[in-house]
Design a protein around this motif. Structure first.
Motif, short mmCIF file in Angstrom:
data_model
loop_
_atom_site.label_atom_id
_atom_site.label_comp_id
_atom_site.label_asym_id
_atom_site.label_seq_id
_atom_site.Cartn_x
_atom_site.Cartn_y
_atom_site.Cartn_z
N PRO A 135 40.90 38.83 48.63
CA PRO A 135 40.52 40.04 49.38
C PRO A 135 39.68 39.67 50.59
O PRO A 135 38.97 38.66 50.58
N ASP A 136 39.78 40.47 51.65
CA ASP A 136 38.94 40.22 52.82
C ASP A 136 37.68 41.08 52.73
O ASP A 136 37.49 41.86 51.78
N ALA A 137 36.80 40.94 53.73
CA ALA A 137 35.53 41.66 53.72
C ALA A 137 35.73 43.16 53.72
O ALA A 137 34.99 43.91 53.07
N GLN A 138 36.76 43.63 54.42
CA GLN A 138 37.02 45.07 54.49
C GLN A 138 37.37 45.62 53.12
O GLN A 138 36.86 46.68 52.72
N GLU A 139 38.22 44.92 52.36
CA GLU A 139 38.58 45.40 51.02
C GLU A 139 37.39 45.36 50.09
O GLU A 139 37.16 46.28 49.30
N LEU A 140 36.60 44.29 50.16
CA LEU A 140 35.43 44.17 49.29
C LEU A 140 34.41 45.26 49.58
O LEU A 140 33.61 45.62 48.71
N ASP A 141 34.46 45.81 50.80
CA ASP A 141 33.54 46.87 51.19
C ASP A 141 34.13 48.25 50.92
O ASP A 141 33.59 49.26 51.35
N GLY A 142 35.26 48.30 50.21
CA GLY A 142 35.87 49.57 49.85
C GLY A 142 37.02 50.00 50.73
O GLY A 142 37.57 51.09 50.53
N GLY A 143 37.43 49.16 51.69
CA GLY A 143 38.52 49.51 52.58
C GLY A 143 39.87 49.11 52.02
O GLY A 143 40.00 48.68 50.87
#
Length: 402
Positions: A224-232
């Protein structure tokens, strides 16, 4: 198996109902009472209001609710082209979980595509009937075309709250309806259905832990990238991965938790999928301390396994046509057993890490000697016990004698 305080679950095995012949008068009485009758109403939403609906707290529209997003921009564009031409669109299905509060049971992709278009988040592409509109966002459409789209409606069928008499009845009916309205399209995996019907604290924990880097690496999933880990939204390469789209990574986490009590709760006459359903349903009632404890156990276990066995952690060393070689992909047969054993020895984690090279050197011989135990996908309690016992002995003997 050592369990956390508050982790122990007790629930009956799912037993199929009797199919003995029932007299017509009993059936008629059941129908009149309305025991299994869905109460619905219909509504029509102007497309121009869809964006605000998607953003409203009154509607549960989490991307995790049904499936992980599968529509490409081209698919979204074709939906918009159909709306431009006024092609009839199937209705969305909503479930009223509280008065005037709704969950989307079917139609999430349509709603999010319309929302994204009205918010100018993508340009139309690959249109066949209106190719002159390719490259246009909603705001950039010719005035008359934009006004024409605004006149369109999206229909909905709403299952009203009074359909169910209590929470358990609501869950049963919602599951039945969800499965039936989705039976005509792409077939849902058990975990996709589970995720939709049994949403709750444990389900959300499984989703969060499925993003752990060791699990992704060992199962061959893009990280996962940072965006997904942040709920995106997940990155495109994850959406293109079959295991990810089918939510098999989430099921792996659920299996780890459920297998901790499989010997006591799972009866051999009950399919594994039904057991996982029951475990998730009841496990959603775990208190916060128990959930935090389970999270720590999973993270520590998957990291220990990766540190010791590396990329081959869940591979099987197998025999084919007289030759021995690694099956170069992970299997649940190894995952279930190795994770269960490793989780019981976290107190010896550093000692096990110190013996990592010796364990790797000896694992091929171990699978040769125990090949009959690990070959196949048998998930009966006896097969599980045999695999865990063999791996337990291998681990203990190696760290004691090496």
């Amino acid at each position: 198996m050592l369990l956390l305080k508050g982790e122990v679950l007790l629930f009956p095995a799912d037993v199929p109902a009797s199919i003995a012949k029932i007299p017509d008068d009993v059936i008629n009485e059941k129908y009149v009472r309305g025991e299994i009758r869905i109460v619905t109403e219909q509504a029509r939403y102007p497309l121009s209001t869809i964006a605000s609906i998607v953003e409203s707290p009154t509607y549960r529209l989490s991307p995790e609710y049904q499936r992980r997003h599968r529509w490409t921009r081209n698919q979204q564009s074709r939906l918009i082209e159909s709306l431009i031409m006024n092609v009839p669109i199937p209705p969305i299905f909503l479930y009223e979980y509280d008065y005037s509060k709704y969950e989307v049971m079917d139609g999430l992709q349509r709603l999010t595509a319309i929302h994204a278009f009205y918010r100018d988040e993508f340009s139309l592409a690959d249109l066949t009937q209106w190719p002159e509109l390719n490259g246009r966002t909603y705001s950039a459409l010719p005035e008359k075309v934009r006004e024409g789209i605004d006149r369109r409606y999206l229909s909905s069928v709403i299952l009203l709250k009074e359909t169910a008499r209590n929470e358990e009845d609501a869950l049963r009916l919602k599951q039945m309806v969800f499965e039936r309205i989705n039976s005509g399209g792409a077939r849902l995996t058990p975990q996709e259905t589970r995720n939709a019907i049994y949403d709750g604290p444990l389900n959300r924990l499984c989703i969060r832990l499925s993003k752990s880097q060791p699990l992704c690496r060992l199962w061959g999933l893009p990280l996962p990238d940072a965006q997904e880990l942040d709920g995106g939204s997940p990155p495109e390469e994850r959406l293109e991965n079959d295991d990810f789209r089918r939510m098999e990574d989430v099921e792996l986490v659920l299996r780890f938790f459920a297998f901790r009590q499989k010997r006591t709760l799972h009866k051999s006459t009950v399919p594994l999928s039904a057991y996982l359903d029951s475990y998730l349903y009841h496990g959603n009632g775990f208190d916060q301390d128990t959930l935090q404890g389970l999270e720590c156990i999973f993270i520590d276990t998957i990291q220990l396994v990766e540190d010791v066995f590396g990329e081959r952690s869940f591979w099987l060393y197998r025999q084919r046509r007289g030759n021995w070689s690694w099956l170069e992909r992970p299997t649940t047969t190894i995952y279930d057993s190795l994770m269960a054993v490793a989780s019981q020895h976290l107190d010896k984690a550093q000692l096990i890490r110190n013996k990592a090279q010796i364990l790797r050197d000896r694992i091929e011989s171990f699978y040769r000697e125990n090949y009959d135990t690990f070959e196949g996908r048998n998930v009966n309690p006896s097969a599980l016990i045999a695999r865990e016992s063999a791996l337990e002995k291998f681990l203990i003997d190696t760290i004691k004698t090496a």
